[in-house]
Enzyme design. Sequence first.
Site, PDB file in Angstrom:
ATOM      1  CD  GLU A 257      -1.785   2.405   1.635  1.00  0.00           C
ATOM      2  OE1 GLU A 257      -1.717   3.120   0.648  1.00  0.00           O
ATOM      3  OE2 GLU A 257      -2.080   2.603   3.164  1.00  0.00           O
ATOM      4  CB  CYS A 291      -1.451   6.839   0.794  1.00  0.00           C
ATOM      5  SG  CYS A 291      -2.402   6.245   1.723  1.00  0.00           S
TER       6      CYS A 291
END
Length: 502
Positions: A257, A291
């Site tokens: 991720e 993110c």
Amino acid sequence: MTYCTEIKTLFETLGLAAPTDSAGGIAVHTPIDGSLLARVAPSTDAQVGAAIARAQARALSWRDSPAPKRGDLVRAFGEAVRRHKQPLGRLISLETGKIVQEGLGEVQEVVDICEFAVGLSRQLYGLSIASERAEHKLLETWHPLGVVGIISAFNFPMAVFAWNAALALVCGNTLVWKPSEKAPLSALALSGLLLQTSTELGLEAEGLSELLIGERAVGEALVAHPAVKLVSATGSTTMGRAVGIACAAQFKRSLLELGGNNAAIVCPSSNLELVVRGVAFSAAGTAGQRCTSLRRLIVHRSIYAALVAALVRVFERLPVGDPLADGTLVGPLIDQRAFDAMQQALKGARDAGAQVHFGDREAVGEAAAFYVRPAIVELATQSGPMLQETFAPILYVVPYDSFDEAIAINNAVSHGLSSAVFTQDLREAEVFTSARGSDCGIANVNIGTSGAEIGGAFGGEKETGGGRESGSDAWKAYMRRATNTINYGSSLPLAQGIRFEV
Ligand code: UN1
């Protein structure tokens, strides 16, 4: 009270021993004023090996415990986290510089995923598949992997561990966690609470969830260890590429991720008031250090001037400052490196002829603290630093003319985490979320790119790494699948009609 003393008090409130102050340890500074919070001893090679061996041994008994019983641990852990929401949120703010609201939000995310995982502990089901042979059945069964390694980043020092840990534990795995060296205190507190909860439940706590403190080499040792069956890594694309390659060389699973260069398209029919709020939270919130932060805004030319003017007005008066103070919406950047990277990107944009609004350092706190006013950067076309992820609050804005062009701009970067469209036109919303729309793992309509709920699968495509964590069926990544053919007859017909008589 100094922040350093406050850390000790917070650990006391949690019923945990304060982090040992080790002379040669990793220095942890608060981004609030740059002062030292603690020095935490890194794990030695021998300690890394011993921790993984404990997790490996514990995995053998944990997998025999029925999944709903494993859920009992996750339920009690989630309850402990809920009880301690305030001090845990405060600790996140002290260590990462997140505003209090976002620190508390992150703790809530831990509670939420625990609740999800408790329900899941009674729903780990496989399939029963029609067999082509008489008196046969085909089943799909799911089993624990063993030891799951977790590498987490500084910006979500508790939630990312919890997404992985809650699922991996109910799936019957044990954990070895290597948090960011920039946020080991949040990790010490959260894993301390998990072990405390295991002991309270009378479980053998050793090996259930081991913590490794250290920098890159410790992460590499974790990835290289043959007993670790899955590495779930959150962080930069550079880190993820190294982890992915190392895992592939060992035929080990990885769940990556990584970064995002997330965009939102703003269409002529959109509700501009809603757009401004959604954009401000996603672009400036968490000082652009999620993110999922919004980094690119693709605006229809007919509303471009009005929207940019409205955003400039909002960014101009965004309260930047002490993340612990009421009313602050933008806290500090994590450190000088983040500040330098931001200034470098802004310089690149200026050199490329962009019009840059804000982005300078704000006179808050001490010399060793890095507060900035989130920047808006207007470009004629998507180019230069806009094509890269800079982990800082920079919002690039470009105009578009046709919706297909807007989608092409959205998809023309190397990452594929999150994306959004603001529109009231049903056709645009449907196209954006269709196969020829956004190529990202998250595609939202009329909300920003950040702030996902835990119920959906979380992750993205391309250089974001392809992994999915958190909700939906992400649990499957933490288990291995077996296909079982059961013959309950008294003959042995072969598949595909093959005849083999002996
Ligand atoms: C991250 O920044 O690594 O969707 C995770 C969000 C949060 C998680 C972000 N739920 O913004």
